[in-house]
Design a protein around this motif. Structure first.
Motif, mmCIF file in Angstrom:
data_model
loop_
_atom_site.group_PDB
_atom_site.id
_atom_site.type_symbol
_atom_site.label_atom_id
_atom_site.label_comp_id
_atom_site.label_asym_id
_atom_site.label_seq_id
_atom_site.Cartn_x
_atom_site.Cartn_y
_atom_site.Cartn_z
ATOM 1 N N LYS A 28 -2.871 11.087 -17.535
ATOM 2 C CA LYS A 28 -1.939 11.215 -16.418
ATOM 3 C C LYS A 28 -2.515 10.551 -15.174
ATOM 4 N N PHE A 29 -1.689 9.724 -14.513
ATOM 5 C CA PHE A 29 -2.054 9.120 -13.240
ATOM 6 C C PHE A 29 -0.947 9.382 -12.227
ATOM 7 N N ARG A 30 -1.321 9.341 -10.975
ATOM 8 C CA ARG A 30 -0.377 9.609 -9.877
ATOM 9 C C ARG A 30 0.069 8.295 -9.238
ATOM 10 N N TYR A 31 1.365 8.208 -8.908
ATOM 11 C CA TYR A 31 1.924 6.980 -8.354
ATOM 12 C C TYR A 31 2.875 7.265 -7.199
ATOM 13 N N VAL A 32 2.972 6.295 -6.296
ATOM 14 C CA VAL A 32 4.127 6.195 -5.412
ATOM 15 C C VAL A 32 5.127 5.311 -6.141
ATOM 16 N N MET A 33 6.383 5.762 -6.269
ATOM 17 C CA MET A 33 7.379 5.094 -7.113
ATOM 18 C C MET A 33 8.693 4.851 -6.380
ATOM 19 N N ILE A 34 9.388 3.783 -6.788
ATOM 20 C CA ILE A 34 10.750 3.491 -6.322
ATOM 21 C C ILE A 34 11.530 2.895 -7.486
ATOM 22 N N ASP A 35 12.775 3.336 -7.699
ATOM 23 C CA ASP A 35 13.618 2.866 -8.803
ATOM 24 C C ASP A 35 14.618 1.816 -8.340
ATOM 25 N N GLY A 36 15.089 1.012 -9.311
ATOM 26 C CA GLY A 36 16.128 0.038 -8.993
ATOM 27 C C GLY A 36 16.658 -0.652 -10.238
ATOM 28 N N LEU A 92 17.396 -10.398 -22.812
ATOM 29 C CA LEU A 92 18.447 -10.075 -21.855
ATOM 30 C C LEU A 92 18.222 -10.773 -20.518
ATOM 31 N N GLY A 93 19.296 -11.028 -19.819
ATOM 32 C CA GLY A 93 19.177 -11.528 -18.464
ATOM 33 C C GLY A 93 18.522 -10.475 -17.591
ATOM 34 N N LYS A 94 17.656 -10.910 -16.676
ATOM 35 C CA LYS A 94 16.910 -9.964 -15.853
ATOM 36 C C LYS A 94 17.821 -9.138 -14.948
ATOM 37 N N ASP A 95 19.029 -9.629 -14.715
ATOM 38 C CA ASP A 95 19.949 -8.855 -13.883
ATOM 39 C C ASP A 95 20.368 -7.559 -14.567
ATOM 40 N N GLN A 96 20.088 -7.431 -15.882
ATOM 41 C CA GLN A 96 20.425 -6.211 -16.619
ATOM 42 C C GLN A 96 19.235 -5.261 -16.761
ATOM 43 N N TRP A 97 18.115 -5.624 -16.189
ATOM 44 C CA TRP A 97 16.923 -4.792 -16.298
ATOM 45 C C TRP A 97 16.961 -3.645 -15.284
ATOM 46 N N HIS A 98 16.515 -2.476 -15.728
ATOM 47 C CA HIS A 98 16.235 -1.357 -14.834
ATOM 48 C C HIS A 98 14.732 -1.346 -14.572
ATOM 49 N N TRP A 99 14.319 -0.880 -13.410
ATOM 50 C CA TRP A 99 12.892 -0.890 -13.104
ATOM 51 C C TRP A 99 12.478 0.284 -12.223
ATOM 52 N N THR A 100 11.199 0.613 -12.357
ATOM 53 C CA THR A 100 10.518 1.487 -11.417
ATOM 54 C C THR A 100 9.287 0.742 -10.946
ATOM 55 N N ALA A 101 9.255 0.362 -9.681
ATOM 56 C CA ALA A 101 8.080 -0.282 -9.096
ATOM 57 C C ALA A 101 7.157 0.814 -8.582
ATOM 58 N N MET A 102 5.836 0.621 -8.736
ATOM 59 C CA MET A 102 4.935 1.721 -8.395
ATOM 60 C C MET A 102 3.514 1.238 -8.131
ATOM 61 N N ILE A 103 2.762 2.039 -7.375
ATOM 62 C CA ILE A 103 1.354 1.786 -7.113
ATOM 63 C C ILE A 103 0.599 3.098 -7.323
ATOM 64 N N MET A 104 -0.468 3.037 -8.123
ATOM 65 C CA MET A 104 -1.255 4.223 -8.444
ATOM 66 C C MET A 104 -2.013 4.727 -7.219
ATOM 67 N N GLN A 105 -2.194 6.051 -7.152
ATOM 68 C CA GLN A 105 -2.909 6.705 -6.057
ATOM 69 C C GLN A 105 -4.015 7.604 -6.618
ATOM 70 N N PRO A 106 -5.052 7.881 -5.828
ATOM 71 C CA PRO A 106 -6.057 8.856 -6.275
ATOM 72 C C PRO A 106 -5.416 10.224 -6.481
ATOM 73 N N ASP A 107 -6.018 11.031 -7.353
ATOM 74 C CA ASP A 107 -5.396 12.318 -7.680
ATOM 75 C C ASP A 107 -5.473 13.330 -6.536
ATOM 76 N N TRP A 108 -6.269 13.029 -5.487
ATOM 77 C CA TRP A 108 -6.318 13.968 -4.354
ATOM 78 C C TRP A 108 -5.206 13.717 -3.325
ATOM 79 N N ILE A 109 -4.429 12.676 -3.521
ATOM 80 C CA ILE A 109 -3.287 12.410 -2.630
ATOM 81 C C ILE A 109 -2.166 13.377 -3.001
ATOM 82 N N GLY A 110 -1.799 14.252 -2.060
ATOM 83 C CA GLY A 110 -0.775 15.261 -2.331
ATOM 84 C C GLY A 110 0.474 15.062 -1.501
#
Length: 204
Positions: A28-36, A92-110
């Motif tokens: 398990k790793f912790r991330y800041v995430m955004i969907d699109g 598939l054309g990339k316009d049909q892709w779903h995504w979650t962009a994210m950057i991992m964070q240390p586990d002490w980030i709450g």
């Protein structure tokens, strides 16, 4: 003050062999995430997501160093990608892709530090994307490989993973296609870009 070196800590997960599929257990790793949804090369939402991810990540780094005396380097951009039919994902054309962009964070980030970082970044970027969040991801058993070269040349490797390697080894995909971008396309020649391609799996 010691500085956490993600490059050393994450070597098993960020440095698979190039051109060779390998199995690994991903904790398990912790991330800041955004969907699109949509082509990352043409989507304003994706570019805004990346801007927000880095804004919040650097704010968290500086707050962690100042408030907690714990320093670290900001981790690379990562992405989860999927489509309705993964058998044809690479075609598939990339316009049909779903995504979650994210950057991992240390586990002490709450949550408290995260909310402060979001508030600080809001002052620079305006209202955040609705899906912006701090969350954990545990992929477990996964297949990964290092792709060296342009992002658009990944299709053959992805197709080989799903149509050849997984069936031949009695494996079935269980999670989203995962990419870790170790090179900066603004500063690195396309043929030298390094991208970890990962697929969570289970044994059939």
């Amino acid at each position: 003050m010691d500085k956490l070196d993600f490059k050393k800590l994450m070597k098993p997960y960020w440095q698979p062999a190039a051109g060779v599929f390998s199995l690994i257990e991903v904790p398990k790793f912790r991330y800041v995430m955004i969907d699109g949804v949509g082509d990352p090369n043409a989507s304003e939402d994706y570019q805004r997501a990346v801007q927000w991810l880095y804004g919040v990540s650097y704010a968290l780094k500086f707050m962690s160093k100042a408030d907690l005396a714990r320093d670290y380097g900001v981790a690379p951009l990562e992405g989860l990608w999927w489509a309705r039919d993964m058998k044809h994902f690479a075609a598939l054309g990339k316009d049909q892709w779903h995504w979650t962009a994210m950057i991992m964070q240390p586990d002490w980030i709450g949550p408290e530090l995260f909310e402060r970082a979001v508030a600080k970044t809001r002052g620079k970027l305006g209202a955040p994307p609705a899906s912006l969040r701090l969350d954990d991801l545990e992929e477990g058993l996964s297949v990964q490989i290092m792709h060296v070269g342009p992002y658009d040349d990944e299709a053959a490797t992805i197709a080989r993973l799903h149509s050849e390697y997984l069936p031949a080894n009695g494996l079935v995909e269980t999670g989203h296609h995962h990419e870790i971008y170790l090179g900066d396309p603004r500063r690195t020649a396309p043929d030298k870009l390094r991208t970890v391609i990962r697929q969570p799996v289970r044994r059939a």
